[in-house]
Design a protein around this motif. Structure first.
Motif, PDB file in Angstrom:
ATOM      1  N   PRO A 228     -15.178 -16.539  -8.008  1.00 13.22           N
ATOM      2  CA  PRO A 228     -13.791 -16.917  -7.728  1.00 13.22           C
ATOM      3  C   PRO A 228     -12.958 -15.714  -7.303  1.00 13.22           C
ATOM      4  CG  PRO A 228     -14.102 -16.735 -10.095  1.00 13.22           C
ATOM      5  CD  PRO A 228     -15.441 -16.462  -9.457  1.00 13.22           C
ATOM      6  N   VAL A 229     -13.388 -14.519  -7.735  1.00 16.40           N
ATOM      7  CA  VAL A 229     -12.678 -13.283  -7.433  1.00 16.40           C
ATOM      8  C   VAL A 229     -13.652 -12.127  -7.580  1.00 16.40           C
ATOM      9  CG1 VAL A 229     -11.929 -12.955  -9.816  1.00 16.40           C
ATOM     10  CG2 VAL A 229     -10.608 -11.896  -7.979  1.00 16.40           C
ATOM     11  N   ILE A 230     -13.407 -11.052  -6.846  1.00 20.71           N
ATOM     12  CA  ILE A 230     -14.265  -9.873  -6.977  1.00 20.71           C
ATOM     13  C   ILE A 230     -13.380  -8.638  -7.098  1.00 20.71           C
ATOM     14  CG2 ILE A 230     -14.502  -9.440  -4.483  1.00 20.71           C
ATOM     15  CD1 ILE A 230     -17.431  -8.665  -5.052  1.00 20.71           C
ATOM     16  N   PRO A 231     -13.625  -7.789  -8.106  1.00 19.94           N
ATOM     17  CA  PRO A 231     -12.847  -6.559  -8.227  1.00 19.94           C
ATOM     18  C   PRO A 231     -13.246  -5.542  -7.163  1.00 19.94           C
ATOM     19  CG  PRO A 231     -14.549  -6.646  -9.916  1.00 19.94           C
ATOM     20  CD  PRO A 231     -14.595  -7.955  -9.206  1.00 19.94           C
ATOM     21  N   ILE A 232     -12.283  -4.755  -6.727  1.00 25.15           N
ATOM     22  CA  ILE A 232     -12.533  -3.717  -5.731  1.00 25.15           C
ATOM     23  C   ILE A 232     -12.346  -2.357  -6.387  1.00 25.15           C
ATOM     24  CG2 ILE A 232     -11.871  -2.801  -3.470  1.00 25.15           C
ATOM     25  CD1 ILE A 232     -13.020  -5.607  -3.355  1.00 25.15           C
ATOM     26  N   VAL A 233     -13.326  -1.494  -6.195  1.00 30.30           N
ATOM     27  CA  VAL A 233     -13.265  -0.147  -6.771  1.00 30.30           C
ATOM     28  C   VAL A 233     -13.319   0.887  -5.657  1.00 30.30           C
ATOM     29  CG1 VAL A 233     -14.382  -0.939  -8.897  1.00 30.30           C
ATOM     30  CG2 VAL A 233     -15.776   0.044  -7.057  1.00 30.30           C
ATOM     31  N   ASP A 234     -12.886   2.121  -5.981  1.00 31.68           N
ATOM     32  CA  ASP A 234     -12.989   3.199  -5.001  1.00 31.68           C
ATOM     33  C   ASP A 234     -14.348   3.881  -5.130  1.00 31.68           C
ATOM     34  OD1 ASP A 234     -12.844   4.775  -7.265  1.00 31.68           O
ATOM     35  OD2 ASP A 234     -10.806   5.488  -6.888  1.00 31.68           O
ATOM     36  N   ASP A 235     -14.539   4.981  -4.414  1.00 31.60           N
ATOM     37  CA  ASP A 235     -15.851   5.642  -4.425  1.00 31.60           C
ATOM     38  C   ASP A 235     -16.200   6.260  -5.771  1.00 31.60           C
ATOM     39  OD1 ASP A 235     -13.919   7.567  -4.312  1.00 31.60           O
ATOM     40  OD2 ASP A 235     -14.780   8.690  -2.648  1.00 31.60           O
ATOM     41  N   LYS A 236     -15.201   6.346  -6.695  1.00 33.88           N
ATOM     42  CA  LYS A 236     -15.453   6.863  -8.045  1.00 33.88           C
ATOM     43  C   LYS A 236     -15.652   5.737  -9.067  1.00 33.88           C
ATOM     44  CE  LYS A 236     -12.744  11.064  -7.239  1.00 33.88           C
ATOM     45  NZ  LYS A 236     -11.565  11.864  -7.650  1.00 33.88           N
ATOM     46  N   GLY A 237     -15.589   4.492  -8.598  1.00 28.49           N
ATOM     47  CA  GLY A 237     -15.764   3.354  -9.496  1.00 28.49           C
ATOM     48  C   GLY A 237     -14.496   2.940 -10.215  1.00 28.49           C
ATOM     49  N   LEU A 238     -13.358   3.471  -9.807  1.00 27.44           N
ATOM     50  CA  LEU A 238     -12.088   3.134 -10.448  1.00 27.44           C
ATOM     51  C   LEU A 238     -11.528   1.837  -9.859  1.00 27.44           C
ATOM     52  CD1 LEU A 238     -10.394   6.665 -10.553  1.00 27.44           C
ATOM     53  CD2 LEU A 238     -11.928   5.601 -12.225  1.00 27.44           C
ATOM     54  N   LEU A 239     -11.033   0.966 -10.730  1.00 34.31           N
ATOM     55  CA  LEU A 239     -10.493  -0.319 -10.302  1.00 34.31           C
ATOM     56  C   LEU A 239      -9.195  -0.105  -9.527  1.00 34.31           C
ATOM     57  CD1 LEU A 239     -10.614  -3.461 -10.485  1.00 34.31           C
ATOM     58  CD2 LEU A 239      -9.231  -3.249 -12.569  1.00 34.31           C
ATOM     59  N   ILE A 240      -9.124  -0.664  -8.302  1.00 34.76           N
ATOM     60  CA  ILE A 240      -7.908  -0.488  -7.492  1.00 34.76           C
ATOM     61  C   ILE A 240      -7.356  -1.809  -6.953  1.00 34.76           C
ATOM     62  CG2 ILE A 240      -8.427   1.871  -6.802  1.00 34.76           C
ATOM     63  CD1 ILE A 240      -9.513   0.773  -4.176  1.00 34.76           C
ATOM     64  N   GLY A 241      -8.115  -2.902  -7.069  1.00 33.97           N
ATOM     65  CA  GLY A 241      -7.617  -4.172  -6.540  1.00 33.97           C
ATOM     66  C   GLY A 241      -8.615  -5.292  -6.708  1.00 33.97           C
ATOM     67  N   ARG A 242      -8.371  -6.396  -6.016  1.00 32.92           N
ATOM     68  CA  ARG A 242      -9.263  -7.559  -6.093  1.00 32.92           C
ATOM     69  C   ARG A 242      -9.154  -8.360  -4.797  1.00 32.92           C
ATOM     70  NH1 ARG A 242      -6.153 -12.576  -8.968  1.00 32.92           N
ATOM     71  NH2 ARG A 242      -4.107 -12.159  -8.081  1.00 32.92           N
ATOM     72  N   ILE A 243     -10.201  -9.125  -4.515  1.00 36.39           N
ATOM     73  CA  ILE A 243     -10.188 -10.085  -3.409  1.00 36.39           C
ATOM     74  C   ILE A 243     -10.489 -11.452  -4.012  1.00 36.39           C
ATOM     75  CG2 ILE A 243     -11.317 -10.845  -1.289  1.00 36.39           C
ATOM     76  CD1 ILE A 243     -11.836  -7.965  -0.593  1.00 36.39           C
ATOM     77  N   THR A 244      -9.657 -12.428  -3.722  1.00 37.73           N
ATOM     78  CA  THR A 244      -9.796 -13.759  -4.304  1.00 37.73           C
ATOM     79  C   THR A 244     -10.491 -14.709  -3.328  1.00 37.73           C
ATOM     80  OG1 THR A 244      -7.591 -14.382  -3.520  1.00 37.73           O
ATOM     81  CG2 THR A 244      -7.752 -13.461  -5.741  1.00 37.73           C
ATOM     82  N   SER A 245     -10.957 -15.822  -3.860  1.00 37.60           N
ATOM     83  CA  SER A 245     -11.714 -16.782  -3.051  1.00 37.60           C
ATOM     84  C   SER A 245     -10.881 -17.382  -1.922  1.00 37.60           C
ATOM     85  CB  SER A 245     -12.261 -17.902  -3.944  1.00 37.60           C
ATOM     86  OG  SER A 245     -11.217 -18.534  -4.658  1.00 37.60           O
ATOM     87  N   ASP A 246      -9.560 -17.572  -2.152  1.00 39.58           N
ATOM     88  CA  ASP A 246      -8.743 -18.144  -1.078  1.00 39.58           C
ATOM     89  C   ASP A 246      -8.635 -17.182   0.100  1.00 39.58           C
ATOM     90  OD1 ASP A 246      -7.252 -16.482  -2.803  1.00 39.58           O
ATOM     91  OD2 ASP A 246      -5.370 -17.261  -2.009  1.00 39.58           O
ATOM     92  N   ASP A 247      -8.636 -15.876  -0.195  1.00 43.47           N
ATOM     93  CA  ASP A 247      -8.653 -14.890   0.894  1.00 43.47           C
ATOM     94  C   ASP A 247      -9.980 -14.944   1.645  1.00 43.47           C
ATOM     95  OD1 ASP A 247      -6.091 -13.831   0.316  1.00 43.47           O
ATOM     96  OD2 ASP A 247      -6.940 -12.637  -1.301  1.00 43.47           O
ATOM     97  N   VAL A 248     -11.062 -15.151   0.901  1.00 40.39           N
ATOM     98  CA  VAL A 248     -12.386 -15.216   1.517  1.00 40.39           C
ATOM     99  C   VAL A 248     -12.506 -16.449   2.407  1.00 40.39           C
ATOM    100  CG1 VAL A 248     -14.843 -15.556   1.040  1.00 40.39           C
ATOM    101  CG2 VAL A 248     -13.550 -13.859  -0.240  1.00 40.39           C
TER     102      VAL A 248
END
Length: 442
Positions: A223-243
């Protein structure tokens, strides 16, 4: 107009849905549209503008004040704020800059951050608003904090809690339904350690290709996927409606590319601009058609000596083109869905050649009988049968190989495939039919 007015007064603003408003606006004539746009609550204006086709954007901007547009942008989530500003920049950069300068500093910072990503990167499509908690946080405190954020409209469309360590490195993803059955007296860490379920976080990096992220959604039914940077730090998310929006956009673009149409130009009302983009592709087709005609010209004496060849010739080319289009459509779509792996090329080509051979033999038999009964010329059926088999085989080969080659070179397999396919089937179809006729019949 009456339908829109009735809908707007039927519910409180918080209960109105932008998609319904957009649908009602599309039903209006141009002379009623201007008045209708002024009725839309400013809080919903941004979502309505993004829901409508691009051609409506100019009308929305020109019929609302700067202050109302500011309210509209502020009400949007960060990814939609970026989309709105970018569309506004295309309409009038001065208005866009003025509006951006009037936004809250936090909104400016988020838009600027998202702007740095390239179009194909996952970061360009993420929302910066996330619901997160650290491992040692008490479960009851987390739920209480979520309720406060939700009541203050600071969070929308939340399905998961993202667990991080104190350095904001993503550790786990917990669905809200799982969170509600946790022991409220324990910390998140204690609940996770004693729970039988796996809370492994399926994540994507902000630099990942958005197509790969879409495949993750499909593969794991997320339903949603977290987005991390190259260090693995959480910076955002992409939701299914966006997909869903991304999938629809990619499917539309691919369909247009197969026909040589620019998907962005087609959203424009400028008929001259649309005509120019289509004309460039038609020009390429004209050039390839001339090449095919030159092939026919080499056998002018053969055609003059037997009129039946001119009648039957288009059948061979048409059947090859249709067979090739079937193969091309299947391969391009499977590539888009990720159903074809790196080592599948030989299997795909072999499969399509086998199918083409079987269909070639079938329709060669049919057309040979038709040709003989039609013109009563000995061996004419053999000529067109052999040509039919050759051309359908070539169509199957090019229909499979061209998109696979383009995909291997990181080029959209839909672009240019139809031109190459049509050129190949026309040239091979005409040449094989007329050359065999010259050799066997004359």
């Amino acid at each position: 107009m009456n339908k829109l007015e009735e809908y707007l007064i039927s519910k409180p603003t918080a209960e109105l849905h932008f998609a319904t408003i957009a649908k009602l606006l599309k039903e209006l004539d141009d002379d009623k549209l201007e008045k209708a746009i002024k009725l839309i609550p400013a809080e919903l204006l941004g979502d309505v503008a993004l829901e409508l086709p691009d051609r409506y954007f100019d009308d929305i901007i020109t019929n609302r004040t700067t202050d109302e547009l500011k309210i509209a942008i502020t009400a949007l989530e960060s990814d939609d704020q970026l989309d709105f500003i970018q569309m506004l920049e295309q309409f009038d950069k001065n208005i866009a800059n003025k509006l951006f300068d009037n936004l809250h500093k936090d909104d400016q910072k988020e838009i600027t951050k998202l702007k740095k990503y390239k179009e194909h990167e996952a970061g360009a499509y993420m929302q910066l608003e996330v619901f997160e908690a650290v491992m040692d946080e008490n479960t009851h405190d987390v739920i209480k904090r979520f309720a406060t954020l939700k009541n203050n409209n600071e969070l929308e469309h939340i399905q998961n809690l993202f667990i991080t360590n104190k350095q904001k490195k993503l550790m786990f993803t917990i669905g809200l339904d799982d969170l509600l059955v946790f022991d409220f007296k324990k910390s998140l860490k204690e609940n996770i350690e004693t729970n039988k379920n796996s809370f492994e976080a399926h994540y994507a990096k902000d630099s990942d290709n958005i197509k790969d992220v879409v495949h993750q959604f499909e593969q794991f039914d997320l339903p949603v996927i977290p987005i991390v940077d190259d260090k693995g730090l959480l910076i955002g998310r992409i939701t299914s409606d966006d997909v869903y929006d991304i999938i629809n956009s990619q499917a539309t673009k691919q369909l247009y590319n197969l026909s040589g149409i620019d998907d962005e130009a087609e959203e424009d009302d400028n008929t001259i601009k649309i005509a120019k983009t289509r004309a460039s592709w038609l020009g390429v087709n004209l050039f390839t058609a001339i090449i095919a005609s030159l092939v026919i010209g080499f056998f002018q004496d053969t055609i003059n000596s037997m009129v039946a060849l001119a009648v039957l010739m288009p059948i061979v080319a048409s059947m090859g083109g249709n067979a090739g289009t079937q193969t091309l459509t299947v391969v391009v779509r499977q590539l888009a869905l990720g159903d074809i792996g790196k080592n599948d090329a030989k299997r795909i080509i072999k499969k399509e050649l086998t199918i083409s051979l079987l269909n070639g033999i079938l329709f060669a038999f049919v057309i040979s009988i038709v040709a003989y009964l039609w013109f009563d010329i000995e061996l004419l059926g053999l000529v067109i049968a052999l040509s039919m088999i050759i051309n359908i085989l070539v169509a199957g080969f090019f229909g499979a190989v061209v998109p696979l080659l383009l995909d291997n070179f990181k080029i959209d397999p839909a672009i240019g495939s139809t031109v190459v396919l049509t050129t190949a089937t026309d040239i091979v179809g005409f040449f094989s039919f007329l050359a065999l006729a010259t050799w066997i019949l004359l």
